[in-house]
Design a protein around this motif. Structure first.
Motif, PDB file in Angstrom:
ATOM      1  N   ALA A 163      -9.541   0.959   0.470  1.00  0.00           N
ATOM      2  CA  ALA A 163     -10.388   0.027   1.224  1.00  0.00           C
ATOM      3  C   ALA A 163     -11.671  -0.286   0.470  1.00  0.00           C
ATOM      4  O   ALA A 163     -12.776  -0.239   1.035  1.00  0.00           O
ATOM      5  N   ASN A 182     -11.599   6.863   5.216  1.00  0.00           N
ATOM      6  CA  ASN A 182     -11.160   6.655   6.594  1.00  0.00           C
ATOM      7  C   ASN A 182      -9.638   6.753   6.659  1.00  0.00           C
ATOM      8  O   ASN A 182      -8.930   6.056   5.942  1.00  0.00           O
ATOM      9  N   ASP A 233       0.840  -1.197   0.000  1.00  0.00           N
ATOM     10  CA  ASP A 233       0.000   0.000   0.000  1.00  0.00           C
ATOM     11  C   ASP A 233       0.876   1.249   0.000  1.00  0.00           C
ATOM     12  O   ASP A 233       1.959   1.265   0.592  1.00  0.00           O
ATOM     13  N   ASP A 271      -7.111   2.226  -4.931  1.00  0.00           N
ATOM     14  CA  ASP A 271      -8.189   1.590  -4.185  1.00  0.00           C
ATOM     15  C   ASP A 271      -8.034   1.915  -2.703  1.00  0.00           C
ATOM     16  O   ASP A 271      -7.058   1.528  -2.070  1.00  0.00           O
TER      17      ASP A 271
END
Length: 823
Positions: free
Chosen positions: A616, A652, A562, A614
């Motif tokens: 989550a 988030n 990530d 992307d």
């Protein structure tokens, strides 16, 4: 007569008369400087490489997702290197009803091979160095795990099927980096207890690492051997970007020191050889009158040159070997580095480079002397043919070869050669302008100064050439003294004492204001927090991407993780825009993206490309608007990707921050943990000490290496003054014959040398300022502004040095009877 026999006689006669003394001295100093710099640099670099193993816990790591194959273990053992290892994996650790996801590290005997472990009795308490590993059944936990599990000394925790008694706080590890396994709370256990936990069975996310450390000789086959599939080799320079940047900058400083010494040595030999070639013309003309042929003269002169190179090179190599050993012994405690034994390779290379310098720079004037006609015996103004383009080309190729051998990079060699040519052109232009400006002043000063100004104005071309030669030497002296100190100080200042040493992560958006208020009440009113989200790349320009979309193994590993991403309308001073435009306040809400320059190398990104990220499960397509160069060594929060505010605000995320905490205020961390239990504190003081230690050691080494470069610069200065000695001797004798007093001549010569030194110093200071600016911005990427004091230092140093050395060179001439000189 045999050419070799003639060359030997010529060499012996030249030494007895002192004719070849300066040329031999120049060559000896050149080889001594090259060998001393080469040997000392080689030893320092080897020592630094060994010291940087502290940042990895070893000199080499072999890492894999699967247990390492036995043949690899056997090769490491057979190499003679010391070895150890560890297995690292994430797992849940339990303490009663409390749980935490931790990174468990099972270490073998002798871990770490480099660096040291530090333990404390309580979190944030005083730490001590330990030489062992946890005993079987015991474990060491870092302060974060103590915090998250509410541990007490002697607490029993569970990991897998095993239980461990917590006996100490793990304060620091030498190889703790910045990946997830290193950022997660740490539990360190004995490797003998690993199998009983049952946590490394099929499907486990374990990383198996073999460590090796030792002398370069034993490590060399390990650095070059073919690795089994799935095994990655890691060196200290590859492990962490801040360490890699520090080492890269150190290598640049050391390379500049070696290149400066090489070019100055070549200049000293060239000046002395030019003077020697001019003296040879009368002798060559006489030999031609006695029947000597050009072929015989050419062979004899070149053999004479080679013999001179062998003798002077040997003396210089021995001097360099002795000098670097003396310096190494004197500096052993100061440098705080255990230097390995010197190798012969730098010594042989220095000797070879000395011969190359001699042939490339001394052969052209010798070959020119060979073309002098016999008529010169009766008519002194009879000259031979000028230097051919072939000879000049040979000299240029020699310089290129010299630089290429020193740098190992043809492009860098060409760049340095081009820079040297530009510097010489600037020196010549500025010298010519200053000589012109001084000419009208000769009628407005006293007799001694008028004598000096008259000599400079009358021999305008020769004066410009001498100012250039002196300016080159003074330029080198300024660069290796004043400017060198400025550049090194600027480099050290990149990591000032108040650099943030504490990182805060996992700050929830609702805690932002309360946390800032907490710090404001304790003397930190300007705590800055950065929003952060994590996303994975799923498509480029509408085409899905996976690790299989790329051929490069490093990119395949890199693409699977990530990316950290943040949003802002402004750039920090540790981010520099390379391509594109920054959006500012007008970019709010627009789907734009700014990427670190590393994305160009790994992903082949271009401005206007579209990246789908992307978050989550929520895909967002962003257009690449700009590329940035991020200073990852600043120890401040930075992000690979940035977007404008309002683009992913509903994702988030969390906040991160950093601040500097003095050692006597560490109690604040306990208050922080009590007030915000979920906030994670990362103490990076140990990592910063490693970087500062490397920088400090390298700075000391570079400063002493530059002493040899300084010696080469002084040799150039002496050669430039001695180059006109014969002409001034004849001029002085003529003036004394015409009735001039010794005092008047002495004052006039001092005035001339002082003016030449003043001109050369001013010219050198101007060019040194420009060279320093180019080095600072184009090579080292560090700030560097105008230095007005440099001009005064250059002018004053040039005046004193040239006048003083000129007086020492000619003071005996004033006592020599004119008949002895002119007869």
């Amino acid at each position: 007569m045999n050419a070799l026999r003639f060359a030997l006689r010529r060499l012996r006669r030249g030494w007895k008369s002192g004719e070849l003394l300066i040329l031999t001295l120049a060559l000896a100093v050149a080889v001594a400087a090259l060998s001393a710099v080469g040997l000392f640099t080689d030893r320092v670099r080897s020592a630094i490489d060994n010291q940087t193993g502290d940042t990895l816990g070893a000199d080499l790591l072999f890492s894999s997702r699967n247990p390492l194959p036995d043949p690899l273990l056997e090769k490491v053992t057979a190499s003679g290197a010391r070895s150890s290892g560890f297995t690292q994996f994430p797992s849940v650790v339990l303490n009663g009803e409390s749980t935490a996801l931790a990174s468990i590290k099972a270490v073998q005997k002798d871990y770490p091979l480099r660096g040291e472990l530090r333990l404390a009795e309580l979190p944030f308490g005083p730490a001590q160095v330990t030489r062992g590993i946890p005993a079987s059944g015991e474990a060491w936990a870092d302060a974060r795990l103590w915090q998250e599990l509410g541990l007490q000394a002697g607490a029993i925790v569970q990991a897998g099927s095993s239980h461990f008694r917590i006996v100490a706080v793990l304060e620091s590890e030498p190889d703790r980096g910045n990946g997830f396994s290193d950022l997660a709370p740490r539990l360190m256990i004995n490797h003998a207890d690993l199998a009983a936990t049952g946590l490394t069975g099929p499907g486990a996310r374990a990383q198996y690492t073999l460590m090796a450390a030792g002398e370069s000789k034993s490590l060399e086959p390990l650095r070059t051997m073919t690795l089994p599939a799935g095994v990655r080799r890691i060196a200290p320079q590859d492990a962490r970007p801040e360490i890699r940047n520090a080492l890269s900058r150190a290598g640049q400083f050391l390379d500049i020191a070696v290149l400066a010494a090489t070019l100055l040595a070549a200049a000293a030999v060239a000046l002395c050889a030019h003077q020697h070639g001019a003296k040879l013309r009368d002798e060559v003309a006489l030999l031609k009158c006695l029947g000597a042929r050009n072929g015989f003269l050419g062979r004899a002169l070149l053999l004479n040159l080679l013999l001179l190179g062998l003798v002077g090179g040997l003396a210089g190599a021995l001097l360099g070997l002795a000098a670097q050993e003396v310096v190494a012994r004197l500096l052993a405690e100061l440098l705080q580095i255990a230097l390995p034994a010197p190798s012969l390779q730098p010594l042989l290379l220095a000797w070879g480079l000395g011969l190359l310098v001699l042939l490339g720079f001394a052969a052209p004037p010798l070959l020119q002397a060979r073309t002098v006609p016999p008529m010169r015996v009766f008519q002194r103004n009879a000259e031979g043919s000028a230097l051919t383009w072939g000879i000049w080309l040979a000299a240029s190729l020699t310089v290129m070869a010299l630089l290429w051998l020193q740098t190992g990079d043809p492009k860098l060699a060409a760049a340095v050669l081009g820079g040297a040519a530009i510097a010489l052109a600037l020196l010549a232009l500025l010298a010519w302008l200053l000589v012109l400006a001084l000419s009208p002043l000769k009628r407005a000063v006293g007799s001694s100064w008028r004598f000096g100004l008259g000599n400079i104005a009358r021999r305008r071309g020769a004066s410009v050439a001498q100012v250039v030669a002196l300016g080159l030497a003074l330029l080198a002296l300024l660069l290796v003294s004043v400017v060198r100190q400025d550049l090194l100080a600027s480099w050290q200042d990149r990591l000032p004492p108040d650099t943030p040493n504490q990182f805060l992560i996992n700050i929830q958006p609702a805690q932002r204001e309360a946390l800032q208020q907490f710090f404001a009440e304790r003397g930190y009113p300007d705590l800055q927090l950065w929003p952060m989200a994590r996303a994975r790349l799923t498509a480029l320009n509408g085409q899905p991407v996976t690790a299989d979309s790329f051929q490069d193994p490093e990119t395949q590993r890199w693409i699977n993780r990530d990316f950290n991403l943040s949003w802002s309308t402004s750039l920090g001073d540790d981010n520099r825009l390379l391509q594109g435009e920054w959006w500012g306040e007008g970019g709010r809400g627009k789907p734009w993206l700014s990427a670190d320059e590393y994305a160009i190398e790994r992903l082949g990104l271009k401005l206007g490309d579209r990246m789908t990220l992307d978050f989550a499960g929520t895909p967002v397509e962003l257009t690449v608007r700009s590329f940035r160069k991020v200073d990852w060594g600043s120890f401040r929060p930075n992000f690979f990707l940035l977007v404008p505010p309002g683009v992913i605000s509903d994702v988030n995320g969390q906040y991160i921050g950093s601040f500097f905490l003095p050692a006597d205020q560490r109690a604040l961390l306990r208050e922080l943990v009590a007030a915000f239990p979920n906030v994670t504190v990362l103490d990076i003081e140990a990592a910063m000490k490693q970087v500062r230690g490397i920088v400090d050691r390298v700075v000391r080494a570079v400063e002493f290496i530059f002493l040899f470069t300084l010696l080469a610069g002084l040799t150039v200065l002496l050669a430039a003054i001695e180059g006109t000695r014969a002409e001034r001797v004849r001029e002085t004798a003529l003036l004394r014959t015409l009735g001039a007093r010794s005092g008047t001549i002495a004052r006039g010569l001092l005035a001339e040398y002082a003016l030449l030194g003043l001109l050369a110093g001013l010219v050198a200071a101007i060019v040194a300022q420009g060279v320093a600016q180019v080095l600072a911005q184009g090579v080292f990427d560090i700030p560097y502004g105008l230095r007005p004091s440099l001009w005064f230092i250059g002018a004053g140093a040039g005046t004193l040095l040239v006048a003083g050395m000129g007086w020492l060179s000619l003071r005996k001439v004033l006592q020599t009877p004119p008949r002895q000189v002119l007869g």
